[in-house]
Design a protein around this motif. Sequence first.
Motif, PDB file in Angstrom:
ATOM      1  N   TYR A   1       0.772  -1.400  -0.197  1.00  0.00           N
ATOM      2  CA  TYR A   1      -0.060  -0.054  -0.060  1.00  0.00           C
ATOM      3  C   TYR A   1       0.854   1.154   0.028  1.00  0.00           C
ATOM      4  O   TYR A   1       0.506   2.258  -0.665  1.00  0.00           O
ATOM      5  CB  TYR A   1      -1.060  -0.191   1.135  1.00  0.00           C
ATOM      6  CG  TYR A   1      -1.869  -1.004   1.218  1.00  0.00           C
ATOM      7  CD1 TYR A   1      -2.247  -1.718  -0.104  1.00  0.00           C
ATOM      8  CD2 TYR A   1      -2.647  -1.515   2.449  1.00  0.00           C
ATOM      9  CE1 TYR A   1      -3.206  -2.852   0.159  1.00  0.00           C
ATOM     10  CE2 TYR A   1      -3.415  -2.618   2.242  1.00  0.00           C
ATOM     11  CZ  TYR A   1      -3.764  -3.229   1.097  1.00  0.00           C
ATOM     12  OH  TYR A   1      -4.853  -4.241   1.127  1.00  0.00           O
TER      13      TYR A   1
ATOM     14  N   VAL B   1      -4.294   3.677   4.327  1.00  0.00           N
ATOM     15  CA  VAL B   1      -4.446   2.526   4.092  1.00  0.00           C
ATOM     16  C   VAL B   1      -3.635   1.829   4.581  1.00  0.00           C
ATOM     17  O   VAL B   1      -3.890   0.704   5.295  1.00  0.00           O
ATOM     18  CB  VAL B   1      -5.040   2.199   2.720  1.00  0.00           C
ATOM     19  CG1 VAL B   1      -5.492   0.639   2.483  1.00  0.00           C
ATOM     20  CG2 VAL B   1      -6.028   3.139   1.967  1.00  0.00           C
TER      21      VAL B   1
ATOM     22  N   VAL C   1      -3.702   2.095   8.506  1.00  0.00           N
ATOM     23  CA  VAL C   1      -4.961   1.111   8.903  1.00  0.00           C
ATOM     24  C   VAL C   1      -4.627  -0.315   8.884  1.00  0.00           C
ATOM     25  O   VAL C   1      -4.905  -0.881   9.818  1.00  0.00           O
ATOM     26  CB  VAL C   1      -6.092   1.478   8.276  1.00  0.00           C
ATOM     27  CG1 VAL C   1      -7.365   0.792   8.618  1.00  0.00           C
ATOM     28  CG2 VAL C   1      -6.523   3.061   8.610  1.00  0.00           C
ATOM     29  N   GLN C   2      -4.037  -0.642   7.941  1.00  0.00           N
ATOM     30  CA  GLN C   2      -3.590  -2.064   7.772  1.00  0.00           C
ATOM     31  C   GLN C   2      -2.756  -2.535   8.772  1.00  0.00           C
ATOM     32  O   GLN C   2      -2.730  -3.597   9.466  1.00  0.00           O
ATOM     33  CB  GLN C   2      -2.877  -2.409   6.426  1.00  0.00           C
ATOM     34  CG  GLN C   2      -2.208  -3.638   6.114  1.00  0.00           C
ATOM     35  CD  GLN C   2      -3.316  -4.474   5.591  1.00  0.00           C
ATOM     36  OE1 GLN C   2      -4.317  -4.282   5.331  1.00  0.00           O
ATOM     37  NE2 GLN C   2      -2.732  -5.932   5.496  1.00  0.00           N
TER      38      GLN C   2
ATOM     39  N   LEU D   1     -12.672  11.928   3.146  1.00  0.00           N
ATOM     40  CA  LEU D   1     -13.567  11.199   4.202  1.00  0.00           C
ATOM     41  C   LEU D   1     -14.383  11.566   4.924  1.00  0.00           C
ATOM     42  O   LEU D   1     -15.548  10.941   5.172  1.00  0.00           O
ATOM     43  CB  LEU D   1     -12.242  10.363   4.990  1.00  0.00           C
ATOM     44  CG  LEU D   1     -13.053   9.320   5.743  1.00  0.00           C
ATOM     45  CD1 LEU D   1     -13.218   7.963   5.209  1.00  0.00           C
ATOM     46  CD2 LEU D   1     -11.717   8.715   6.785  1.00  0.00           C
TER      47      LEU D   1
ATOM     48  N   ASN E   1      -8.331  -6.323  -0.649  1.00  0.00           N
ATOM     49  CA  ASN E   1      -8.042  -4.894  -0.602  1.00  0.00           C
ATOM     50  C   ASN E   1      -6.792  -4.360  -1.590  1.00  0.00           C
ATOM     51  O   ASN E   1      -7.014  -3.383  -1.812  1.00  0.00           O
ATOM     52  CB  ASN E   1      -7.414  -4.848   0.721  1.00  0.00           C
ATOM     53  CG  ASN E   1      -9.013  -4.504   1.546  1.00  0.00           C
ATOM     54  OD1 ASN E   1      -9.748  -4.362   1.310  1.00  0.00           O
ATOM     55  ND2 ASN E   1      -8.691  -4.906   2.941  1.00  0.00           N
TER      56      ASN E   1
ATOM     57  N   GLN F   1      -9.407   3.532  -2.253  1.00  0.00           N
ATOM     58  CA  GLN F   1      -8.648   3.474  -1.060  1.00  0.00           C
ATOM     59  C   GLN F   1      -9.762   3.673  -0.041  1.00  0.00           C
ATOM     60  O   GLN F   1      -9.762   3.022   1.046  1.00  0.00           O
ATOM     61  CB  GLN F   1      -7.659   4.812  -0.938  1.00  0.00           C
ATOM     62  CG  GLN F   1      -6.521   4.535  -1.777  1.00  0.00           C
ATOM     63  CD  GLN F   1      -5.549   5.635  -1.454  1.00  0.00           C
ATOM     64  OE1 GLN F   1      -5.554   6.088  -0.069  1.00  0.00           O
ATOM     65  NE2 GLN F   1      -4.942   6.142  -2.423  1.00  0.00           N
TER      66      GLN F   1
ATOM     67  N   VAL G   1     -10.885   0.936   2.920  1.00  0.00           N
ATOM     68  CA  VAL G   1     -10.787   1.166   4.427  1.00  0.00           C
ATOM     69  C   VAL G   1     -11.911   0.596   4.829  1.00  0.00           C
ATOM     70  O   VAL G   1     -12.117   0.120   6.093  1.00  0.00           O
ATOM     71  CB  VAL G   1     -10.608   2.746   4.675  1.00  0.00           C
ATOM     72  CG1 VAL G   1     -11.133   3.069   5.922  1.00  0.00           C
ATOM     73  CG2 VAL G   1      -9.212   3.183   4.417  1.00  0.00           C
TER      74      VAL G   1
END
Lengths: 167, 103
Positions: free
Chosen positions: A48, A56, A59-60, A135, B44, B62, B66
């Motif tokens: 990523y 991402v 978060v991963q 977001l 993903n 993306q 998430v």
Amino acid sequence: MPSTVDGVASIVVGAVVLGSAIGMLSTRNIVHAAFWMLASMLGTAGLYMMLAADFVALVQIMVYAGAVAVLLLFAVMLTLRRREDAVRSRDFSWQALVLAVLFGAAIFMGVRNAHLAPTIKTASLPGIAEFGSQLFSTWMLPFEVASLLLTVALVGAVWWSGGGKDR
Amino acid sequence: MRVGVEFFIWLAAALFVLGLYGALSKRSAVMIFMSLELMANAININLVAMSRFLTPNLMTGQFFAVFMMVVAACEIGLGLALVLALYRQTNTIEVEFLDQLKG
């Protein structure tokens, strides 16, 4: 920004991801399998990063390499009574192998015949700040629904796994 | 040497097939959940790669990745809670012994 990414780094990290997955499936020890999965998830976070998806990747690392790995290790710990129980007989199944290979062939043919949209070259890729503002504007509603879903799942998990005197 | 979106699609396909094999062949419920996570991970990778190469300015993939992680985290949390509940009732997490519904 070019419409490709560095090949050598991608192949190395991709090999880490796939190799860890193979290690996870081939090891007989269930605790080792959890750690192989952790390695695979960390490798995915590296992918990523290379794909310019910083948020991402973070978060991963937090969700998969942190929470899910700990959760899996706790489940292993709570369901194995003796240390020897972690080592299992080799699970091999011809039926599963045939199904997986057939499914892989289906994916292969699908991807070979797929017509992808053309790759876009841009002057610059949006960063993590742009991600955050989108977001909380474009993706506001899914974000709130996701938090509600997490709350419900948390309560449900406690309800299912917690034991009271009345059950 | 440079690679494009195809490399990541093939990588994700290989990872998905590995996860599918694990989910179908493993006998321990915890191992099945690990394999399911591998499959979710493969999807993903696909989403993020498509987002990077096909819609780099919108970042749609993306955001999808998430939200997909949120759903996968819920799935594994609830799944492992079920595993613990099953373990308390039957003292095993081997799926071959979970045949109470068999006629």
